[in-house]
Design an enzyme around this catalytic site. Structure first.
Site, PDB file in Angstrom:
ATOM      1  N   ASP A  38      53.609  51.954  23.156  1.00  0.00           N
ATOM      2  CA  ASP A  38      52.234  52.027  23.685  1.00  0.00           C
ATOM      3  C   ASP A  38      51.800  53.449  24.020  1.00  0.00           C
ATOM      4  OD1 ASP A  38      53.772  52.564  25.875  1.00  0.00           O
ATOM      5  OD2 ASP A  38      52.994  50.946  27.136  1.00  0.00           O
ATOM      6  N   GLY A  39      52.654  54.414  23.693  1.00  0.00           N
ATOM      7  CA  GLY A  39      52.280  55.819  23.913  1.00  0.00           C
ATOM      8  C   GLY A  39      52.778  56.382  25.227  1.00  0.00           C
ATOM      9  N   GLU A  40      53.301  55.525  26.114  1.00  0.00           N
ATOM     10  CA  GLU A  40      53.784  56.047  27.395  1.00  0.00           C
ATOM     11  C   GLU A  40      55.054  56.874  27.186  1.00  0.00           C
ATOM     12  OE1 GLU A  40      53.939  52.872  30.281  1.00  0.00           O
ATOM     13  OE2 GLU A  40      51.751  52.682  30.278  1.00  0.00           O
ATOM     14  N   LYS A 187      30.068  91.319  25.687  1.00  0.00           N
ATOM     15  CA  LYS A 187      29.921  89.940  25.209  1.00  0.00           C
ATOM     16  C   LYS A 187      28.972  89.138  26.101  1.00  0.00           C
ATOM     17  CE  LYS A 187      33.133  86.526  25.945  1.00  0.00           C
ATOM     18  NZ  LYS A 187      34.420  85.832  25.802  1.00  0.00           N
TER      19      LYS A 187
END
Ligand code: R5P
Length: 288
Positions: A38-40, A187
């Site tokens: 689950d990506g954890e 800039k």
């Protein structure tokens, strides 16, 4: 901090971890890291750490923040009482105050989260050093001018330029170490991705110019400065920065502008990271 220190690091940062551990006369301890379906994230540090260690932690991309927080916790589980967190690039540092009502102060949120596990914090070349006041504990902002000038010393540079007045001190430091003349451009930021640069009377005809800044994000600043310098007759333009973010089309933009070479440190690992920031980090850690 003077004693030898072990450096705990992620597997994908082993090179920098080794280089830093060498400089601190300690060992490099690589933690186990997994990503669940689950990506954890999952982090495990081998037990038996000394009571004081350094954790080399990243904050970019966002998932690295979570990994660093878990790694801080894991260091304590593995026996450390004090963890000095070495973060080569401190993300979210540009939102260090509320510019409009109701805005979250991202730098504060991140510093507070890191302070839950870290006893001290060292980072490199912050744009605004006062960001570190948001961390509850000892901090150091280490400068990478020595590393940048060493790399530029091998490039036959004639002139060092800062892209704006704010970057003048850093560029001046680099130029001074190389005994080279330096100046700055004017800039104006038009939007998050667009900058304008006022023409400046500079004799750059036939010169190799190095533009030195703290960060290359969208590449807009370096691209605009490079275009102006080449139009004014510069022969070669190199760009050097501590942090190479290369957001979006930055690399294309730099190439199209005519940048001959990009030199950045490994504070964020990229294909242009030809300079190690281990020296800067170790100096910062020793100053804590
Ligand atoms: C701003 O003052 C910084 O020193 C950098 O010049 C700036 O953040 C670079 O951003 P970009 O690459 O998007 O122009």
């Amino acid at each position: 901090m003077l004693a030898a220190m072990d450096v705990v690091t992620a597997p994908d940062r082993r090179d920098l971890g080794d280089a830093l551990a060498d400089r601190l006369d300690g060992d490099c301890v690589v933690y186990e890291h997994k990503i669940f379906p689950d990506g954890e994230r999952y982090v495990r540090v081998e037990e038996g750490l000394g009571s004081e260690v350094v954790l080399l932690g990243d904050t970019r991309p966002n998932t690295k923040i979570v990994e660093s927080l878990i790694a801080l916790d894991a260091c304590r589980e593995a026996g450390a009482d004090e963890v000095a967190l070495a973060v080569p690039y401190l993300a979210y540092a540009r939102q260090d105050r509320s510019f409009n009502p109701g805005e979250g102060i991202s730098a504060r949120a991140l510093c507070q989260a890191l302070a839950t596990g870290a006893s001290s914090l060292v980072t490199v070349d912050l744009h605004t050093e006062t960001v570190l006041d948001l961390f509850d504990g000892p901090t150091t902002n280490a400068l990478a001018a020595a590393e940048l000038s060493k790399a530029l010393g091998e490039e036959s540079v004639d002139l060092v330029l800062a892209p704006d007045a704010g970057a003048r001190r850093r560029a001046g430091d680099v130029a001074g170490r190389l005994d080279l003349p330096f100046d700055h451009l004017e800039k104006t930021r038009v939007s998050a991705t667009e900058v304008d640069m006022a023409p400046k009377e500079l004799d750059v005809t036939g010169a190799t110019v190095a533009i030195v800044d703290d960060i290359i994000s969208t590449g807009g600043t370096m691209a605009k400065a490079t275009g102006k310098l080449l139009a004014q007759g510069a022969d070669r333009v190199l760009v050097a920065a501590t942090h190479g973010i290369f957001a979006g089309e930055a690399e294309d933009r730099l190439e199209k502008a005519g940048v001959e070479k990009i030199l950045v440190t490994d504070s964020v690992p990229t294909e242009h990271s030809v300079i190690s920031c281990a020296g800067a980090l170790s100096r910062g850690l020793r100053r804590l």
